[in-house]
Structure formats: C-alpha cells, structure tokens
Write a protein that holds these residues in place. Structure first.
Motif, PDB file in Angstrom:
ATOM      1  N   LEU A 337       0.851  -1.185   0.000  1.00  0.00           N
ATOM      2  CA  LEU A 337       0.000   0.000   0.000  1.00  0.00           C
ATOM      3  C   LEU A 337       0.888   1.238   0.000  1.00  0.00           C
ATOM      4  CD1 LEU A 337      -1.558  -2.352   1.606  1.00  0.00           C
ATOM      5  CD2 LEU A 337      -2.904  -0.508   2.617  1.00  0.00           C
ATOM      6  N   GLU A 338       0.523   2.224  -0.808  1.00  0.00           N
ATOM      7  CA  GLU A 338       1.259   3.498  -0.812  1.00  0.00           C
ATOM      8  C   GLU A 338       0.286   4.656  -0.668  1.00  0.00           C
ATOM      9  OE1 GLU A 338       5.066   2.105  -3.596  1.00  0.00           O
ATOM     10  OE2 GLU A 338       3.643   3.576  -4.393  1.00  0.00           O
ATOM     11  N   PHE A 339       0.599   5.561   0.257  1.00  0.00           N
ATOM     12  CA  PHE A 339      -0.278   6.714   0.450  1.00  0.00           C
ATOM     13  C   PHE A 339       0.495   7.856   1.100  1.00  0.00           C
ATOM     14  CE2 PHE A 339      -0.860   5.764   4.987  1.00  0.00           C
ATOM     15  CZ  PHE A 339      -0.766   4.379   5.034  1.00  0.00           C
ATOM     16  N   THR A 340      -0.175   9.011   1.158  1.00  0.00           N
ATOM     17  CA  THR A 340       0.445  10.188   1.778  1.00  0.00           C
ATOM     18  C   THR A 340      -0.608  10.967   2.548  1.00  0.00           C
ATOM     19  OG1 THR A 340       1.575  12.277   1.373  1.00  0.00           O
ATOM     20  CG2 THR A 340       0.103  11.511  -0.360  1.00  0.00           C
ATOM     21  N   TYR A 341      -0.176  11.614   3.612  1.00  0.00           N
ATOM     22  CA  TYR A 341      -1.045  12.525   4.365  1.00  0.00           C
ATOM     23  C   TYR A 341      -0.597  13.969   4.169  1.00  0.00           C
ATOM     24  CZ  TYR A 341      -3.633   8.885   6.826  1.00  0.00           C
ATOM     25  OH  TYR A 341      -4.468   7.846   7.123  1.00  0.00           O
ATOM     26  N   ALA A 342       0.187  14.236   3.118  1.00  0.00           N
ATOM     27  CA  ALA A 342       0.786  15.565   2.928  1.00  0.00           C
ATOM     28  C   ALA A 342      -0.261  16.673   2.862  1.00  0.00           C
ATOM     29  CB  ALA A 342       1.644  15.572   1.665  1.00  0.00           C
ATOM     30  N   GLU A 343      -1.445  16.363   2.328  1.00  0.00           N
ATOM     31  CA  GLU A 343      -2.479  17.390   2.181  1.00  0.00           C
ATOM     32  C   GLU A 343      -3.479  17.373   3.329  1.00  0.00           C
ATOM     33  OE1 GLU A 343      -2.212  19.545  -0.355  1.00  0.00           O
ATOM     34  OE2 GLU A 343      -0.397  18.472  -0.948  1.00  0.00           O
ATOM     35  N   HIS A 344      -3.254  16.534   4.315  1.00  0.00           N
ATOM     36  CA  HIS A 344      -4.196  16.406   5.437  1.00  0.00           C
ATOM     37  C   HIS A 344      -3.801  17.299   6.613  1.00  0.00           C
ATOM     38  CE1 HIS A 344      -5.689  12.860   3.381  1.00  0.00           C
ATOM     39  NE2 HIS A 344      -6.603  12.676   4.317  1.00  0.00           N
ATOM     40  N   GLU A 345      -4.775  17.537   7.483  1.00  0.00           N
ATOM     41  CA  GLU A 345      -4.459  18.085   8.798  1.00  0.00           C
ATOM     42  C   GLU A 345      -3.665  17.040   9.574  1.00  0.00           C
ATOM     43  OE1 GLU A 345      -7.982  18.788  11.048  1.00  0.00           O
ATOM     44  OE2 GLU A 345      -8.950  19.895   9.432  1.00  0.00           O
ATOM     45  N   THR A 346      -2.891  17.514  10.530  1.00  0.00           N
ATOM     46  CA  THR A 346      -2.297  16.557  11.466  1.00  0.00           C
ATOM     47  C   THR A 346      -3.416  15.957  12.316  1.00  0.00           C
ATOM     48  OG1 THR A 346      -1.931  18.316  13.062  1.00  0.00           O
ATOM     49  CG2 THR A 346      -0.100  17.782  11.590  1.00  0.00           C
ATOM     50  N   GLY A 347      -3.151  14.803  12.916  1.00  0.00           N
ATOM     51  CA  GLY A 347      -4.161  14.184  13.783  1.00  0.00           C
ATOM     52  C   GLY A 347      -4.071  12.676  13.761  1.00  0.00           C
ATOM     53  N   MET A 348      -5.027  12.059  14.418  1.00  0.00           N
ATOM     54  CA  MET A 348      -5.082  10.601  14.552  1.00  0.00           C
ATOM     55  C   MET A 348      -5.948  10.019  13.440  1.00  0.00           C
ATOM     56  SD  MET A 348      -3.440   9.416  17.185  1.00  0.00           S
ATOM     57  CE  MET A 348      -2.810   9.957  18.762  1.00  0.00           C
ATOM     58  N   TYR A 349      -5.351   9.218  12.596  1.00  0.00           N
ATOM     59  CA  TYR A 349      -6.083   8.592  11.495  1.00  0.00           C
ATOM     60  C   TYR A 349      -6.116   7.078  11.716  1.00  0.00           C
ATOM     61  CZ  TYR A 349      -5.903  13.149   9.268  1.00  0.00           C
ATOM     62  OH  TYR A 349      -6.060  14.489   8.989  1.00  0.00           O
ATOM     63  N   MET A 350      -7.308   6.567  11.763  1.00  0.00           N
ATOM     64  CA  MET A 350      -7.502   5.161  12.118  1.00  0.00           C
ATOM     65  C   MET A 350      -7.256   4.236  10.923  1.00  0.00           C
ATOM     66  SD  MET A 350     -10.976   3.515  13.768  1.00  0.00           S
ATOM     67  CE  MET A 350     -11.110   4.593  15.177  1.00  0.00           C
ATOM     68  N   PHE A 351      -6.808   3.027  11.185  1.00  0.00           N
ATOM     69  CA  PHE A 351      -6.781   1.952  10.177  1.00  0.00           C
ATOM     70  C   PHE A 351      -7.200   0.669  10.864  1.00  0.00           C
ATOM     71  CE2 PHE A 351      -2.866  -0.234  11.485  1.00  0.00           C
ATOM     72  CZ  PHE A 351      -2.218   0.750  12.218  1.00  0.00           C
ATOM     73  N   HIS A 352      -7.862  -0.197  10.117  1.00  0.00           N
ATOM     74  CA  HIS A 352      -8.386  -1.421  10.738  1.00  0.00           C
ATOM     75  C   HIS A 352      -8.943  -2.358   9.689  1.00  0.00           C
ATOM     76  CE1 HIS A 352     -12.609  -0.044  10.188  1.00  0.00           C
ATOM     77  NE2 HIS A 352     -12.139   1.161  10.477  1.00  0.00           N
ATOM     78  N   ALA A 353      -9.160  -3.589  10.094  1.00  0.00           N
ATOM     79  CA  ALA A 353      -9.919  -4.510   9.257  1.00  0.00           C
ATOM     80  C   ALA A 353     -11.335  -3.973   9.169  1.00  0.00           C
ATOM     81  CB  ALA A 353      -9.941  -5.894   9.890  1.00  0.00           C
TER      82      ALA A 353
END
Ligand code: CU
Ligand code: CU
Length: 374
Positions: A337-353
């Motif tokens: 998987l490849e992704f970026t948060y460069a354009e996002h606000e800082t903060g807690m981003y969840m990941f899960h099944a």
C-alpha cells in the motif's frame, strides 16, 4: 468478581474488555458458545488506561484492550517490529553473486497477545511474526534452519525455488533437534511470506510460525522504471524518503476450537491503538501487508480519511488498484500500500480490518500524523 463483570453477557468482546482478567479455558469456551446473539456491555471507563488514543476512542465506546502487554517479557516490541528488517549476513560468492544468510530457530514460547492473555505459541526466533526477511531480487538466500521445538517444522517460502527447497513434509522438514539449509535465488520481487508447512497445516500456521519475506526489485533488471525501483530498494536515498512498515495480519485461537478470539496486526491486540504509529506528514507511507489469518476466510485493511494505491503481491511496479480505501486478502495474500497525508491536517487517522468484529477483538490502530520536527 465485581458487579460489572457479573452484569456482562459473556462474549468474546466482553472478555477482551475485561482486559487483565485471565482468559482461560472454560471462560473462553463459554464465551464462544454464546457468541452469536450475545449482548455487549463494556468495562467502566475508570479501568481504561490514560492516553490520547484511549481518550480519542472513548467516544466510540472505548472498545480497546485494558492494561499493558509486557513487551520485555515477550522479547519483542510491536512498534519496533514495524521496521526491523533482517537483511541477513551479506557476503559475495566467487561468481560475484550476493549471498544473504539467515539463522532461524523454531521454538515453543508463551507470548502475551493481549493484556494478561498468554498464548502457547510456536515461533521463529522467539517472536510472532518471525523476523521480516528483506533481500534484493536475484540475491542468493541461504537459511540455516534449526528446529528446537517439540514438533516437526519447516520453512516454506512463497517464491521461486526447486522442489527440494520447498519446505514441506518430505522436502526440507526438520524433526525436533534437526536442522535443514534452504537455498534459492530471490525471485520474483514483491511482498511475500514464509511459514511452516508441517501437518496439520492450520495448526502449525495459527500457532505462530510465519513471517514476511520482502524481495526488493533490482534497479539493474528494470532500467526503464528505475525511479520506482530505487524507491523500493532498501538503502537508497530514494527509499529513505519513505516511511515503510510491515504489517502481518494475524489472529489467535486461544481455546483451540478453530475460531479466533483475538485479531491483530503483528500479534499484539490493539498495539497501535494504544501506541499510534507516528507519521511525518511530509513523507510518503508504504505498508507491506501480509495476511496469515487462519480459520476466517478473509481479512481486510481499511484506511480512514484517505485513499491508497495497491500493488497486489508487490510483483509489479505499477499499481494494480489506484485510489482505494479498502482491500481484502485471503490467507497468504499480500500486497503493498502506498499513500500520503501531505495534504491532510495533522491528527489521529484510524486503520483497521473492515470486519467490525475483528476491530473489537484487536485489529485496529492509528496513524499519528504530525508535522516534521524542525
Ligand atoms: Cu510447524
Ligand atoms: Cu503458503
């Protein structure tokens, strides 16, 4: 037992909510037999650990494990495990070929998979998953395997090799006290895995005998796509820009009824919910994702508030899926998987099944996206 415990209908969720309480034989069996249709209440908030992730999650019902896993006693730390590539001992063969040698020992070991819940695992090098072996396309790989466990074991690699090196009963199986040397050239590049292939197979896998096997592409073999290749090749400046993590999705059948009571990435339930993975917002993220979950036919990965490109099996240099936020994998399926948060606000981003039950039983975490430290 106190009142809240008595009030709870037993279920796998409520057992995890009980955190430090011993999850042993009879209680879990009772829980499993009632799992369908059981109602759920939760541990009182005062019993939950302090901390940003726990606080964040409280608004959703706080369905996290309670307490602390003793990483020191386990001998491995899930945060460290995200990036502790094992590149082996490197020497050159007389023909100029690069040789990478690894020593792997299979041994029985108790592993604490959730606070207070100890699983009698079978391990490679004392950890579950086993070491993340990382080599370059075309390298000669030599694995010195010793079985210090109590059952016959093998190392079966997903990759290209001869029948003699396949690591199945009759070809590379080591009885307790025996050794075997596996040797092959690393092909094809991609995100692969290894696991024990002794029988009964489902038992040998779910007990913990598996790990990620990453073959980085060789720039000399793919000159037309050099930029992509060097970004994946560990040790290059281009690769160092990336924040790379390995995540082995697994689960544990704690009462041996062939259903899982605990789900996780890298073994420890909710490890990355209690201790989020710190991400530098400016740098891209690459996840080597492997599913070894036994008993459940599929697993999945869902990223919040973002989308990613996906390379199925990692064997191509162009994405097989572009701009998706959820992928599913059956057992032994894997990808990058490849992704970026460069354009996002800082903060807690969840990941899960995206199987909600897996989330509640341990398979959920956060990326703590931050600005780079000046
Ligand atoms: Cu085995
Ligand atoms: Cu396999």
């Amino acid at each position: 037992m106190n009142d809240w415990w008595r009030r709870m209908s037993l279920s796998r969720r409520s057992l995890l909510g009980a955190g430090g309480m011993a999850l042993v034989g009879g209680a879990v069996t009772a829980a499993r037999s009632q799992r369908r249709g059981a109602t759920v209440e939760h541990a009182p908030v005062k019993n939950r650990p302090a901390g940003t992730a726990a606080q964040h999650h409280r608004g959703h019902g706080g369905m996290l494990t309670v307490g602390q896993v003793d990483d020191a006693r386990n001998g491995f730390d899930p945060t460290h495990m995200l990036t502790d590539w094992d590149q082996g001992r490197v020497t050159m063969l007389p023909n100029g070929h690069r040789l990478r040698e690894f020593n792997i020992v299979a041994e029985n070991k108790e592993v604490e998979i959730a606070p207070g819940l100890v699983f009698p695992a079978w391990t490679f090098n004392g950890r579950v998953p086993g070491p993340t072996l990382r080599v370059t396309e075309g390298d000669r790989v030599r694995i010195h395997f010793a079985n210090a466990g109590s059952h016959p074991h093998t190392m079966h690699f997903h990759g290209i090799h001869s029948a003699r090196m396949d690591g199945v009963p009759g070809a590379g199986e080591a009885a307790p006290g025996e050794t075997f040397v596996y040797e092959f050239d690393a092909f094809p590049f991609g995100c692969h895995l290894y696991h024990c292939h002794s029988v009964p197979l489902k038992r040998h896998i779910h007990k913990g005998l598996y790990g990620a096997f990453i073959i980085d592409p060789d720039p000399a073999r793919h000159p037309e796509q050099r930029d992509v290749v060097v970004s994946r090749l560990l040790g290059t400046p281009e690769n160092a820009r990336w924040q790379e993590y390995v995540m082995v999705m697994n689960g544990f059948d704690t009462n041996f009824d062939e259903e899982n009571e605990v789900y996780a990435v890298n073994t420890i339930a909710h490890a990355y919910a209690h201790k989020p993975i710190q991400i530098d917002r400016q740098r891209p993220v690459r996840i080597y994702l492997v599913n070894v979950l036994e008993f459940d036919p599929v697993n999945s990965f869902h990223l919040h508030a973002n989308f990613f490109d996906y390379y199925d099996t990692g064997t191509a240099l162009t994405p097989t899926l572009k701009t998706v936020d959820t992928i599913m994998q059956c057992q032994a399926q894997r990808g990058i998987l490849e992704f970026t948060y460069a354009e996002h606000e800082t903060g807690m981003y969840m990941f899960h099944a995206h199987q909600s039950e897996f989330v509640e039983l341990g398979w959920m975490g956060f990326f703590d996206v931050r600005d780079p430290v000046a």
